[in-house]
Design an enzyme around this catalytic site. Structure first.
Site, PDB file in Angstrom:
ATOM      1  N   GLU A  92      33.012  31.662  17.656  1.00  0.00           N
ATOM      2  CA  GLU A  92      32.347  32.539  16.691  1.00  0.00           C
ATOM      3  C   GLU A  92      30.826  32.199  16.307  1.00  0.00           C
ATOM      4  O   GLU A  92      30.458  31.264  16.464  1.00  0.00           O
ATOM      5  CB  GLU A  92      33.144  32.325  15.335  1.00  0.00           C
ATOM      6  CG  GLU A  92      34.493  32.660  15.318  1.00  0.00           C
ATOM      7  CD  GLU A  92      35.108  33.073  14.091  1.00  0.00           C
ATOM      8  OE1 GLU A  92      34.704  32.452  12.927  1.00  0.00           O
ATOM      9  OE2 GLU A  92      36.253  33.725  13.715  1.00  0.00           O
ATOM     10  N   HIS A 135      36.898  34.266  19.014  1.00  0.00           N
ATOM     11  CA  HIS A 135      37.154  33.347  17.951  1.00  0.00           C
ATOM     12  C   HIS A 135      37.736  32.100  18.446  1.00  0.00           C
ATOM     13  O   HIS A 135      38.587  31.486  17.788  1.00  0.00           O
ATOM     14  CB  HIS A 135      38.192  34.039  17.024  1.00  0.00           C
ATOM     15  CG  HIS A 135      38.049  35.389  16.579  1.00  0.00           C
ATOM     16  ND1 HIS A 135      37.391  35.711  15.571  1.00  0.00           N
ATOM     17  CD2 HIS A 135      38.396  36.540  17.007  1.00  0.00           C
ATOM     18  CE1 HIS A 135      37.148  36.846  15.074  1.00  0.00           C
ATOM     19  NE2 HIS A 135      37.896  37.526  16.178  1.00  0.00           N
ATOM     20  N   SER A 160      35.116  41.090  19.019  1.00  0.00           N
ATOM     21  CA  SER A 160      36.631  40.586  18.849  1.00  0.00           C
ATOM     22  C   SER A 160      37.551  41.410  19.789  1.00  0.00           C
ATOM     23  O   SER A 160      37.471  41.382  21.201  1.00  0.00           O
ATOM     24  CB  SER A 160      37.039  40.772  17.587  1.00  0.00           C
ATOM     25  OG  SER A 160      38.308  40.062  17.104  1.00  0.00           O
ATOM     26  N   ALA A 161      38.477  42.455  19.330  1.00  0.00           N
ATOM     27  CA  ALA A 161      39.326  43.204  20.181  1.00  0.00           C
ATOM     28  C   ALA A 161      38.582  44.091  20.849  1.00  0.00           C
ATOM     29  O   ALA A 161      39.006  44.303  22.321  1.00  0.00           O
ATOM     30  CB  ALA A 161      40.480  43.962  19.183  1.00  0.00           C
ATOM     31  N   GLY A 176      39.875  44.189  15.277  1.00  0.00           N
ATOM     32  CA  GLY A 176      41.386  44.474  14.531  1.00  0.00           C
ATOM     33  C   GLY A 176      42.137  43.840  15.498  1.00  0.00           C
ATOM     34  O   GLY A 176      42.373  42.780  15.996  1.00  0.00           O
TER      35      GLY A 176
END
Length: 235
Positions: free
Chosen positions: A193, A158, A121-122, A89
């Site tokens: 990714e 990413h 991700s985060a 997020g």
């Protein structure tokens, strides 16, 4: 430590957390685990919604999550966790809430004592020394850039090789080159990714079919693939 640091949650055309689910299952093992899930990076949807989404995928592979926001004492929840899962997020919001709830040190202590840590991700960014190689817009003051420091290098999740067609701004590589220019001792791993890092038994490996791009000031960026030696990133 036992870390599984995933670039992204979902590949185009696939269900949520579908591509990494089997690696998550192997990482956590055959015995059912109920992990504490940190949904703080969610901004436009509720923590409960996020937990339900993650729980449905984890249940499919024989494991479970429970949201940290459901505990009266989040620090104690981390201290007693079987595993820690941190969702993606907005990294700035995530770090802000981790600081407000005084969770960075407890997460660090648990991870350094071999409690499995999974992030995407985060959630991968906060395993780094700082959040400064996130792609996210700084929508809040994170009250400091330092993160959990579970690994000594930075991840750019990413990672993209080029800008969208018609866009004249800087490429991702140019942004990372700016970072290493002012942080010359730090490696940055451009994690594409569909790929992830696994750290276990002091061995760091890349999982996935796409290579990882490694940046360091004074060196040409290099492409390394699954099976290559990534141990230099841990020094």
């Amino acid at each position: 430590m036992k870390l599984l640091l995933i670039s992204n949650s979902t590949m185009p055309g696939e269900a949520y957390l579908d591509y990494p689910k089997n690696e998550i299952k192997k990482f956590l093992g055959e015995k059912p685990v109920t992990a504490v899930f940190i949904p703080y990076a969610a901004v436009t949807f509720s923590f409960d919604e996020y937990c339900e989404k993650v729980e449905s995928r984890f249940a499919e592979i024989g494991h479970h999550v429970v949201g940290i926001h459901t505990f009266a004492d989040p620090v104690k929840a981390i201290q007693q966790a079987e595993a820690i899962v941190v969702g993606g997020g907005n990294t700035w919001q995530l770090v802000r809430m981790l600081r407000e709830n005084k969770l960075l040190n407890p997460i660090r202590e648990k991870a350094f004592n071999d409690t499995p840590y999974i992030g995407w991700s985060a959630g991968s960014n906060v395993a780094c020394p700082t959040l400064r190689t996130t792609n996210d817009m700084p929508i809040v003051d994170p009250l400091g850039f330092e993160c959990a420091g579970l690994i000594p290098f930075q991840i750019n999740p990413h990672y993209l090789d080029a800008n969208p067609e018609g866009h004249g701004g800087e490429t991702r590589e140019q942004r990372i080159q700016e970072f290493i220019e002012v942080n010359p001792r730090c490696y940055v791993a451009g994690l594409r990714e569909g790929t992830m890092f696994k750290l276990e038994n002091d061995q760091l490996e890349l999982i996935g079919e796409r290579p990882c791009r490694i940046f360091k000031k004074g060196q040409e960026p290099v492409e390394l693939k699954a099976g290559d030696d990534f141990s230099f990133l841990l020094k």
